[in-house]
Design a protein around this motif. Structure first.
Motif, PDB file in Angstrom:
ATOM      1  N   LYS A  94       0.854  -1.276   0.083  1.00  0.00           N
ATOM      2  CA  LYS A  94      -0.424  -0.472  -0.177  1.00  0.00           C
ATOM      3  C   LYS A  94       1.138   1.186  -0.068  1.00  0.00           C
ATOM      4  CE  LYS A  94      -2.645   0.305   3.063  1.00  0.00           C
ATOM      5  NZ  LYS A  94      -3.214   0.458   4.687  1.00  0.00           N
ATOM      6  N   MET A  95       2.142   0.642   0.650  1.00  0.00           N
ATOM      7  CA  MET A  95       2.727   1.970   0.859  1.00  0.00           C
ATOM      8  C   MET A  95       3.745   2.662  -1.441  1.00  0.00           C
ATOM      9  SD  MET A  95       3.127   2.765   4.137  1.00  0.00           S
ATOM     10  CE  MET A  95       4.767   4.109   4.169  1.00  0.00           C
ATOM     11  N   ALA A  96       3.209   2.143  -1.820  1.00  0.00           N
ATOM     12  CA  ALA A  96       3.818   2.033  -3.032  1.00  0.00           C
ATOM     13  C   ALA A  96       2.685   3.394  -3.961  1.00  0.00           C
ATOM     14  CB  ALA A  96       3.575   0.989  -4.457  1.00  0.00           C
ATOM     15  N   GLY A  97       4.008   3.988  -4.197  1.00  0.00           N
ATOM     16  CA  GLY A  97       3.813   5.926  -4.395  1.00  0.00           C
ATOM     17  C   GLY A  97       3.530   6.994  -3.763  1.00  0.00           C
ATOM     18  N   ARG A  98       3.562   6.226  -2.525  1.00  0.00           N
ATOM     19  CA  ARG A  98       2.995   7.226  -1.688  1.00  0.00           C
ATOM     20  C   ARG A  98       4.663   8.615  -1.279  1.00  0.00           C
ATOM     21  NH1 ARG A  98       0.054   5.496   4.000  1.00  0.00           N
ATOM     22  NH2 ARG A  98       0.614   7.267   4.981  1.00  0.00           N
ATOM     23  N   THR A  99       4.964   9.189  -0.608  1.00  0.00           N
ATOM     24  CA  THR A  99       5.599   9.900   0.190  1.00  0.00           C
ATOM     25  C   THR A  99       5.893   9.518   1.177  1.00  0.00           C
ATOM     26  OG1 THR A  99       5.820  11.485  -1.570  1.00  0.00           O
ATOM     27  CG2 THR A  99       6.605  12.395   0.032  1.00  0.00           C
ATOM     28  N   VAL A 100       6.955   9.557   1.489  1.00  0.00           N
ATOM     29  CA  VAL A 100       7.441   9.515   3.743  1.00  0.00           C
ATOM     30  C   VAL A 100       8.534  10.045   3.975  1.00  0.00           C
ATOM     31  CG1 VAL A 100       6.111   7.123   3.509  1.00  0.00           C
ATOM     32  CG2 VAL A 100       8.272   7.022   3.088  1.00  0.00           C
ATOM     33  N   VAL A 113      13.570   0.971   4.730  1.00  0.00           N
ATOM     34  CA  VAL A 113      13.028   1.309   3.105  1.00  0.00           C
ATOM     35  C   VAL A 113      15.152   1.719   2.527  1.00  0.00           C
ATOM     36  CG1 VAL A 113      12.298   3.273   1.841  1.00  0.00           C
ATOM     37  CG2 VAL A 113      11.185   3.297   4.339  1.00  0.00           C
ATOM     38  N   GLN A 114      15.244   0.969   1.386  1.00  0.00           N
ATOM     39  CA  GLN A 114      16.235   1.229   0.984  1.00  0.00           C
ATOM     40  C   GLN A 114      16.606   2.800   0.237  1.00  0.00           C
ATOM     41  OE1 GLN A 114      19.224  -1.018   1.203  1.00  0.00           O
ATOM     42  NE2 GLN A 114      17.900  -1.813   2.929  1.00  0.00           N
ATOM     43  N   ILE A 115      17.442   3.097  -0.325  1.00  0.00           N
ATOM     44  CA  ILE A 115      16.839   4.470  -0.903  1.00  0.00           C
ATOM     45  C   ILE A 115      18.378   4.868  -2.099  1.00  0.00           C
ATOM     46  CG2 ILE A 115      16.606   7.414  -1.267  1.00  0.00           C
ATOM     47  CD1 ILE A 115      15.002   7.117   0.852  1.00  0.00           C
ATOM     48  N   GLU A 116      18.537   5.114  -2.710  1.00  0.00           N
ATOM     49  CA  GLU A 116      19.686   5.534  -3.695  1.00  0.00           C
ATOM     50  C   GLU A 116      20.150   6.833  -3.049  1.00  0.00           C
ATOM     51  OE1 GLU A 116      21.695   3.898  -6.472  1.00  0.00           O
ATOM     52  OE2 GLU A 116      19.838   2.563  -6.682  1.00  0.00           O
ATOM     53  N   GLY A 117      21.694   6.646  -2.634  1.00  0.00           N
ATOM     54  CA  GLY A 117      22.222   7.997  -2.042  1.00  0.00           C
ATOM     55  C   GLY A 117      23.136   7.939  -1.715  1.00  0.00           C
ATOM     56  N   ARG A 142      12.893  13.315   2.482  1.00  0.00           N
ATOM     57  CA  ARG A 142      11.073  12.699   2.485  1.00  0.00           C
ATOM     58  C   ARG A 142      11.684  11.524   1.118  1.00  0.00           C
ATOM     59  NH1 ARG A 142       6.250  16.316   2.441  1.00  0.00           N
ATOM     60  NH2 ARG A 142       5.957  15.157   4.138  1.00  0.00           N
ATOM     61  N   ALA A 143      10.993  10.934   0.985  1.00  0.00           N
ATOM     62  CA  ALA A 143      11.302   9.484  -0.331  1.00  0.00           C
ATOM     63  C   ALA A 143       9.946   9.462  -0.932  1.00  0.00           C
ATOM     64  CB  ALA A 143      12.461   8.248   0.638  1.00  0.00           C
ATOM     65  N   GLU A 144      10.355   9.062  -1.905  1.00  0.00           N
ATOM     66  CA  GLU A 144       9.252   8.458  -2.834  1.00  0.00           C
ATOM     67  C   GLU A 144       8.985   6.915  -2.722  1.00  0.00           C
ATOM     68  OE1 GLU A 144       8.053   9.495  -6.877  1.00  0.00           O
ATOM     69  OE2 GLU A 144       6.045   8.279  -6.631  1.00  0.00           O
ATOM     70  N   ILE A 145       8.071   6.307  -2.848  1.00  0.00           N
ATOM     71  CA  ILE A 145       8.115   4.950  -2.471  1.00  0.00           C
ATOM     72  C   ILE A 145       7.695   4.444  -3.854  1.00  0.00           C
ATOM     73  CG2 ILE A 145       7.227   2.655  -1.670  1.00  0.00           C
ATOM     74  CD1 ILE A 145       9.091   4.715   0.527  1.00  0.00           C
ATOM     75  N   VAL A 146       9.511   3.366  -4.001  1.00  0.00           N
ATOM     76  CA  VAL A 146       8.968   3.370  -5.548  1.00  0.00           C
ATOM     77  C   VAL A 146       8.371   1.968  -5.789  1.00  0.00           C
ATOM     78  CG1 VAL A 146      10.027   5.455  -6.500  1.00  0.00           C
ATOM     79  CG2 VAL A 146      10.538   2.802  -6.428  1.00  0.00           C
ATOM     80  N   SER A 147       8.667   0.558  -4.679  1.00  0.00           N
ATOM     81  CA  SER A 147       8.708  -0.663  -4.956  1.00  0.00           C
ATOM     82  C   SER A 147       8.368  -0.980  -3.607  1.00  0.00           C
ATOM     83  CB  SER A 147       8.936  -1.497  -5.460  1.00  0.00           C
ATOM     84  OG  SER A 147      10.431  -1.310  -5.099  1.00  0.00           O
ATOM     85  N   ALA A 148       7.414  -2.085  -2.827  1.00  0.00           N
ATOM     86  CA  ALA A 148       7.657  -2.548  -1.668  1.00  0.00           C
ATOM     87  C   ALA A 148       8.011  -4.086  -2.110  1.00  0.00           C
ATOM     88  CB  ALA A 148       6.196  -2.714  -1.260  1.00  0.00           C
ATOM     89  N   PHE A 160      11.468   0.335  -1.393  1.00  0.00           N
ATOM     90  CA  PHE A 160      12.720   0.589  -1.954  1.00  0.00           C
ATOM     91  C   PHE A 160      12.026   2.540  -2.221  1.00  0.00           C
ATOM     92  CE2 PHE A 160      12.688  -3.291  -2.194  1.00  0.00           C
ATOM     93  CZ  PHE A 160      14.270  -3.663  -2.325  1.00  0.00           C
ATOM     94  N   GLY A 161      12.976   3.332  -1.596  1.00  0.00           N
ATOM     95  CA  GLY A 161      12.490   5.011  -1.649  1.00  0.00           C
ATOM     96  C   GLY A 161      13.083   5.224  -3.046  1.00  0.00           C
ATOM     97  N   ARG A 162      12.802   6.497  -3.620  1.00  0.00           N
ATOM     98  CA  ARG A 162      13.099   7.516  -4.317  1.00  0.00           C
ATOM     99  C   ARG A 162      13.990   8.834  -3.727  1.00  0.00           C
ATOM    100  NH1 ARG A 162      11.903  11.302  -8.417  1.00  0.00           N
ATOM    101  NH2 ARG A 162       9.798  11.388  -7.842  1.00  0.00           N
ATOM    102  N   LEU A 163      14.642   9.442  -3.312  1.00  0.00           N
ATOM    103  CA  LEU A 163      14.647  10.762  -2.727  1.00  0.00           C
ATOM    104  C   LEU A 163      14.318  12.196  -3.503  1.00  0.00           C
ATOM    105  CD1 LEU A 163      16.622  10.367  -0.525  1.00  0.00           C
ATOM    106  CD2 LEU A 163      18.540  11.621  -1.554  1.00  0.00           C
ATOM    107  N   LEU A 164      13.659  12.515  -2.608  1.00  0.00           N
ATOM    108  CA  LEU A 164      12.975  14.052  -2.898  1.00  0.00           C
ATOM    109  C   LEU A 164      13.550  15.169  -2.832  1.00  0.00           C
ATOM    110  CD1 LEU A 164       8.858  12.830  -2.593  1.00  0.00           C
ATOM    111  CD2 LEU A 164      10.262  12.515  -4.549  1.00  0.00           C
TER     112      LEU A 164
END
Ligand code: 5AD
Ligand code: SF4
Length: 477
Positions: free
Chosen positions: A407-413, A437-441, A451-457, A463-467
């Motif tokens: 459910k977290m996919a697409g959300r910003t956390v 949460v794993q993020i490239e950074g 702040r990260a956008e969750i791209v997949s779970a 897995f998140g993308r840094l905003l």
């Protein structure tokens, strides 16, 4: 004032800084709950002052501490098999002219006491969880006499006698720290050893806790988890001589600058008072995650467990908590195969899980513990039935955990970055809901809330993308 004062931290008292030319080496292995992790750190800090430097390699240790857990039989038996290996290591080191002292600490030490020396002769010291502040003195005694035992519940508080970790040591342990605020339990659930091994409920005074949190914050800690066997029964003394609830302790801790996140665990449904529920609505730094063990969904079993709450009471309480904080993630402990549990009782547990919906959970087969009332009950459940029920319950709980993560996919956390990630170029942290949460950074983000956008779970992490940074600054923490 507790010995966790900042003057001690400022002196940087630590054997781990390698001040002595040939430091003695200490290896600590901790089993079981988070409180044991905390206690293991306190023992390490105390012994650093005595000139012991930590090592991750047991072969080079002059002193080995097993900080044990007695909650289920399996946990206790692991200790004795580990001690067997340590005995061989001690003998091998002795033939090379090196002495090794072995200490058994924690709840097995408390429950088994001198019996440990009988089962394993290689052990030098047995020390219970309430007396480990006496370790320097016990080690001194062990220099001249064998089988040193201390399983007292001393009148003095160990918290007044502990050593502060160095700022370097705090940073090494990470940006999220445990702080014990309460110990022991008066609930006497009929399956549980905690009231016997950890003793009666006792709360640390507010000032000592706040001083410890300030010391941690000054060294870079951003998140504290207030821990206790029955943490929401907290009732610590204030400097004015009044009694503080867990909710008021949380607001004191929230006032410590740079502490961005607060969690607490483990709670009992019977102690979830209105002020604590309100704190989940009003206190932005209190994270939306609650571990609130229910153990069973059957009223008959809950009564036999002496839990002091019913199924309907638990469900109503959850509704109230969700009223205060609709997005809260819930977690629980479950026991299957408690004596007398029939298929209908177990179905009631599955039904409760369906009704409540958990983001996370721990589930266990009932394990009879000597000295607890449930171990004496005649209607024990066969192992095969316990295993089969556990598998069914875990299938359901796993499905709920996956659904919660998906459910977290697409959300910003907001993610508190704690450490390097699994792969090069990744960093890892926790969402407010305690998801990994794993993020490239880059590693210099450790300690920041990004702040990260969750791209997949996945099943166990997101897995998140840094905003961009501007978003992080705007975000509530
Ligand atoms: N058997 C199985 N599980 C147990 N727990 C505590 N005692 C026992 C036991 N005798 C579980 C409970 C508790 C968690 C810490 O361990 O679910 O909440
Ligand atoms: Fe054990 Fe928790 Fe029950 Fe206390 S409330 S007796 S710690 S299960």
């Amino acid at each position: 004032m507790s010995s966790f004062d900042r003057s001690c931290a400022a002196r940087g008292v630590s054997g781990e800084t390698g001040q002595s030319p040939l430091p003695r080496r200490l290896f600590v292995k901790s089993y079981g709950c988070q409180m044991n992790v905390y206690d293991a750190q306190r023992m390490t800090d105390l012994l650093a002052r005595e000139g012991y430097a930590g090592t991750a390699r047991v072969e080079e240790a002059d002193l080995v501490i097993l900080n044990t857990c007695h909650i289920r039989e399996h946990a206790a038996e692991k200790v004795f098999s580990e001690l067997g290996k340590l005995r061989a290591l001690k003998a091998a080191r002795a033939s090379a002219g090196r002495e090794t002292k072995i200490i058994v600490a924690g709840c097995v030490a408390q429950a088994e006491g001198a019996e440990i020396f009988r089962r394993q002769k290689a052990v030098d010291i047995v020390v219970g969880p309430q007396s480990y502040h006496r370790l320097p003195e016990l080690l001194h005694r062990a220099g001249t006499s064998p089988e040193v035992l201390d399983t007292d519940f001393p009148a003095e508080s160990k918290f007044d006698r502990l050593a502060a970790p160095s700022a370097h040591q705090i940073r090494k342990r990470g940006v999220s720290a445990f702080v014990t605020v309460q110990e022991g339990c008066d609930k006497f659930c009929t399956f549980c050893v905690v009231p016997y091994t950890r003793g009666a409920e006792a709360s640390r005074p507010v000032e000592g806790i706040v001083a410890e949190v300030e010391m941690l914050a000054a060294a870079g800690v951003r998140e504290v988890s207030l821990i206790g066997q029955n943490v929401n029964a907290y009732h610590g003394r204030t400097p004015e001589g009044a009694t503080a609830s867990l909710a008021s302790l949380i607001s004191r801790v929230a006032a410590v600058p740079s502490i961005a996140r607060i969690r607490y665990t483990t709670s009992h449904p019977g102690d979830m008072d209105a002020s604590l529920i309100q704190a989940h609505r009003d206190q932005a730094r209190l994270m939306p995650f609650l571990h609130l063990p229910v153990q069973s969904g059957s009223d008959k079993i809950l009564a036999a467990m002496n839990r002091g709450h019913t199924r309907a009471g638990y469900i109503a309480l959850i509704a109230e908590i969700r009223g205060a904080r609709p997005d809260i993630a819930l977690s629980s402990d479950f026991i299957v195969g408690f004596p007398g549990e029939n298929e209908e009782d177990f179905a009631a547990t599955l039904d409760l899980v369906e009704k409540v919906g958990f983001a996370n959970a721990f589930s266990f087969k009932y394990s009879p513990r000597a000295g607890t009332p449930a171990a004496e009950l005649r209607n024990q459940i066969p192992e095969s039935v316990k295993s089969e029920r556990l598998a069914r319950l875990q299938t359901l709980l796993d499905r709920q955990r996956r659904a919660f993560n998906t459910k977290m996919a697409g959300r910003t956390v907001d993610v508190l970055i704690e450490k390097p990630g699994r792969h090069a170029g990744q960093i890892a942290g926790k969402s407010p809901y305690l998801q990994a949460v794993q993020i490239e950074g880059s590693l210099d983000r450790i300690g920041e809330i990004v702040r990260a956008e969750i791209v997949s779970a996945g099943a166990n992490s997101l897995f998140g993308r840094l905003l961009p940074d501007w978003a992080a600054r705007e975000a509530p923490r």
